[in-house]
Write an enzyme that holds these catalytic residues in place. Structure first.
Site, short mmCIF file in Angstrom:
data_model
loop_
_atom_site.label_atom_id
_atom_site.label_comp_id
_atom_site.label_asym_id
_atom_site.label_seq_id
_atom_site.Cartn_x
_atom_site.Cartn_y
_atom_site.Cartn_z
N GLU A 17 9.93 -3.60 4.29
CA GLU A 17 9.28 -4.85 3.88
C GLU A 17 9.63 -6.01 4.81
O GLU A 17 10.62 -5.95 5.53
CB GLU A 17 9.71 -5.20 2.46
CG GLU A 17 11.22 -5.38 2.33
CD GLU A 17 11.64 -5.95 1.00
OE1 GLU A 17 11.26 -7.10 0.72
OE2 GLU A 17 12.34 -5.25 0.25
N LYS A 77 4.84 -14.85 -0.08
CA LYS A 77 5.51 -13.63 -0.53
C LYS A 77 4.51 -12.88 -1.40
O LYS A 77 4.05 -13.40 -2.41
CB LYS A 77 6.76 -13.99 -1.34
CG LYS A 77 7.52 -12.81 -1.91
CD LYS A 77 8.68 -13.31 -2.76
CE LYS A 77 9.37 -12.16 -3.49
NZ LYS A 77 10.39 -12.66 -4.43
N VAL A 97 8.44 -5.01 -1.98
CA VAL A 97 8.51 -3.56 -2.10
C VAL A 97 7.16 -2.98 -2.52
O VAL A 97 6.69 -1.99 -1.95
CB VAL A 97 9.60 -3.15 -3.11
CG1 VAL A 97 9.51 -1.65 -3.44
CG2 VAL A 97 10.98 -3.47 -2.57
N LYS A 147 17.91 -5.69 -8.18
CA LYS A 147 18.67 -6.89 -7.84
C LYS A 147 19.53 -7.33 -9.02
O LYS A 147 19.12 -7.25 -10.18
CB LYS A 147 17.73 -8.00 -7.38
CG LYS A 147 17.05 -7.68 -6.06
CD LYS A 147 16.27 -8.86 -5.53
CE LYS A 147 15.76 -8.57 -4.12
NZ LYS A 147 14.67 -7.61 -4.10
#
Length: 285
Positions: A17, A77, A97, A147
């Site tokens: 990515e 993004k 992702v 995360k």
């Protein structure tokens, strides 16, 4: 869909990515990571295809100069959902992702690498497209789990609900990005050959899911999850939507005097190595 692919046919390849470079790291460290990842790919005998969107053009195999231009000019993004919009509008966009898996599969890339995946955010209905893309695209994704800023229990349950297969690479526990332990057990594997056997079974069954290969952060860089949780409680959220993760990661770097940044770089480097090994052996099989 037109993708400018700079991949040499017949060679193993790993998709990566662009969000991790553009939104996840300071510029200096991002470029250093890019160079190190490319160096690893040369040493290990695979191609690293960093995937992004430049002025509406989808590129698989971005150069350092293109990555720097994206950082300098700014980039949205984007997950899978936003790809057609930024392409049509001729924008720069850094892939998450979900977008990376989607685009990788369109050009035959089966192995993708990241640091940590998205998931379910705490306290509100905010579920990452990473999960839905993994539930519908067959690939191998090497990561260090989800995360640390996410709702661990809710994300773990969502992974089960969406039937996303996952294995721990030399670990019995689901890792949490900066942290090696979560208290949630996962099936353990010891080598890349086991990854290939599982992935081959998925192909035989025509199971269109992403196999998550969970590779914990190196022990010397680990930050316990309870420490991360205490720090997150002190942060006053000033953004929403796609800006939440970059905002929180930046705050954590400041609050830990750079420890989370070092952990992030270390786990990304190890994940690139493992993904490359999988891609090389997958090509030979």
């Amino acid at each position: 869909m037109i993708i400018e692919s700079r991949i040499e046919k017949g060679k193993p390849v790993v998709g990566m990515e662009t969000t991790v470079f553009v939104h996840g790291l300071p510029r200096k460290e991002a470029i250093e990571l890019f160079r190190r990842a490319k160096e690893i790919s040369r040493e290990k005998g695979f191609q690293l295809a960093v995937i992004g969107i430049l002025k509406g053009k989808i590129v698989a195999g971005m150069s350092e100069e293109e990555l720097e231009a994206m950082m300098r000019e700014g980039a949205d993004k984007v997950g899978t959902r936003e790809i057609p919009i930024v392409v049509a509008e001729g924008k720069n966009a850094a892939t998450t992702v979900s977008a990376t898996i989607f685009l990788s599969r369109r050009i035959g890339i089966e192995v993708v690498v990241t640091g940590g995946t998205g998931g379910v955010h705490p306290g509100r209905v905010d579920v990452s497209q990473d999960l839905t893309e993994m539930s519908s695209s067959r690939a191998v994704l090497v990561s260090s789990g989800i995360k640390s800023i996410l709702d661990v229990e809710a994300t773990f349950e969502m992974l089960e609900t969406l039937e996303i297969p996952l294995v721990g690479f030399r670990t019995n526990e689901f890792p949490l990005f900066f942290s090696r332990k979560s208290g949630r057990r996962v099936p353990r594997i010891e080598n890349v050959e086991e990854v290939l056997k599982i992935y081959e079974s998925m192909k035989e069954m025509e199971l269109e899911k992403t196999l998550m290969v969970l590779n914990p952060v190196p022990e010397e860089y680990e930050i316990p999850h309870d420490e991360i949780e205490r720090l997150l409680e002190k942060i006053e959220l000033e953004v929403e939507g796609k800006e939440v993760t970059p905002f929180l990661l930046k705050k954590l770097v400041e609050m830990t005097n750079g420890r989370t940044l070092k952990a992030n770089l270390a786990l990304l480097e190890e994940n690139v190595k493992l993904a490359g090994e999988i891609a090389v052996k997958l090509k030979r099989s």
